[in-house]
Scaffold this motif. Structure first.
Motif, PDB file in Angstrom:
ATOM      1  N   THR A  37      29.062  48.506  46.596  1.00 14.92           N
ATOM      2  CA  THR A  37      30.374  47.979  46.246  1.00 14.92           C
ATOM      3  C   THR A  37      30.275  46.470  46.126  1.00 14.92           C
ATOM      4  O   THR A  37      29.407  45.841  46.720  1.00 14.92           O
ATOM      5  N   THR A  38      31.197  45.929  45.361  1.00 11.30           N
ATOM      6  CA  THR A  38      31.227  44.468  45.213  1.00 11.30           C
ATOM      7  C   THR A  38      32.062  43.884  46.352  1.00 11.30           C
ATOM      8  O   THR A  38      33.002  44.515  46.829  1.00 11.30           O
ATOM      9  N   PRO A  39      31.742  42.692  46.790  1.00  9.61           N
ATOM     10  CA  PRO A  39      32.539  42.078  47.864  1.00  9.61           C
ATOM     11  C   PRO A  39      33.977  41.857  47.400  1.00  9.61           C
ATOM     12  O   PRO A  39      34.233  41.578  46.233  1.00  9.61           O
ATOM     13  N   ALA A  40      34.910  41.999  48.314  1.00 12.57           N
ATOM     14  CA  ALA A  40      36.324  41.812  47.999  1.00 12.57           C
ATOM     15  C   ALA A  40      36.925  40.796  48.962  1.00 12.57           C
ATOM     16  O   ALA A  40      36.382  40.536  50.027  1.00 12.57           O
ATOM     17  N   THR A  41      38.049  40.241  48.550  1.00 15.11           N
ATOM     18  CA  THR A  41      38.773  39.307  49.395  1.00 15.11           C
ATOM     19  C   THR A  41      40.059  39.978  49.850  1.00 15.11           C
ATOM     20  O   THR A  41      40.794  40.531  49.038  1.00 15.11           O
ATOM     21  N   VAL A  42      40.330  39.919  51.112  1.00 14.77           N
ATOM     22  CA  VAL A  42      41.559  40.459  51.656  1.00 14.77           C
ATOM     23  C   VAL A  42      42.396  39.268  52.110  1.00 14.77           C
ATOM     24  O   VAL A  42      41.928  38.430  52.873  1.00 14.77           O
TER      25      VAL A  42
END
Length: 182
Positions: A37-42
């Motif tokens: 998965t690609t990194p995400a920002t929360v």
């Protein structure tokens, strides 16, 4: 005796199975799969409420200067729900006011009435001003409402009060309300 021997054998087999499971590393799942998965920002929403287009962290006040006998001044207090959540989020807020009392008493010659208008509206003399603090409607995301205050100095005000600056602190609180609340 035969049953004791069978019981010892069963215990030895059970101990061997437990010991084997404890030494094996990994998952006991029947099928394993992995996916990249690609990194995400929360990002959490910030509780950003604007009062007259300024962050609510500053205590608002009604400031009226040079009010003469028998005249009124109209002071707006605009509240905006500027919370940064998605537009389809049901984050509804309701503001409430307390303590709209002049800092100096003017010996009963000063009255403050109020009215609520949706959106960014001007405070005009023809609004339905009423004494007390109005119940404010629920604010949706990016919605605004204007609380208009009519500050009136009576026509028989003693000369010692005429021309004084009037500073009325306003205690404003905002709370999140349940979806479906009107």
């Amino acid at each position: 005796m035969k049953s004791l021997r069978a019981l010892k054998a069963a215990g030895l087999i059970l101990a061997a199975v437990v010991l084997g499971l404890m030494t094996v590393q990994g998952s006991y799942a029947l099928w394993n799969a992995a996916a990249q998965t690609t990194p995400a920002t929360v990002q959490a929403a910030d509780f950003n409420i604007l009062v007259n287009d300024v962050n609510m962290a500053v205590t608002p006040s009604l400031n009226v200067n040079h009010l003469t006998r028998g005249t009124s001044a109209y002071v707006p207090l605009m509240v905006t729900n500027a919370v940064n959540v998605t537009p389809d989020s049901p984050l509804l807020l309701q503001a409430s006011l307390t303590g709209v009392v002049p800092t100096n008493t003017f010996e009963g010659h000063l009255t403050v009435t109020s009215a609520v208008v949706q959106g960014r509206a001007a405070c005009t003399p023809d609004l339905p001003y009423a004494p007390g603090i109005p119940k404010l409607p629920v604010l949706g995301i990016k919605a605004s409402q204007t609380i208009c205050f009519k500050v009136t100095l009576s026509s028989n005000t003693p000369a010692k009060f005429v021309g004084q600056a009037i500073n009325i602190p306003v205690n404003l609180s905002v709370a999140q309300v349940a979806p479906g609340t009107k």
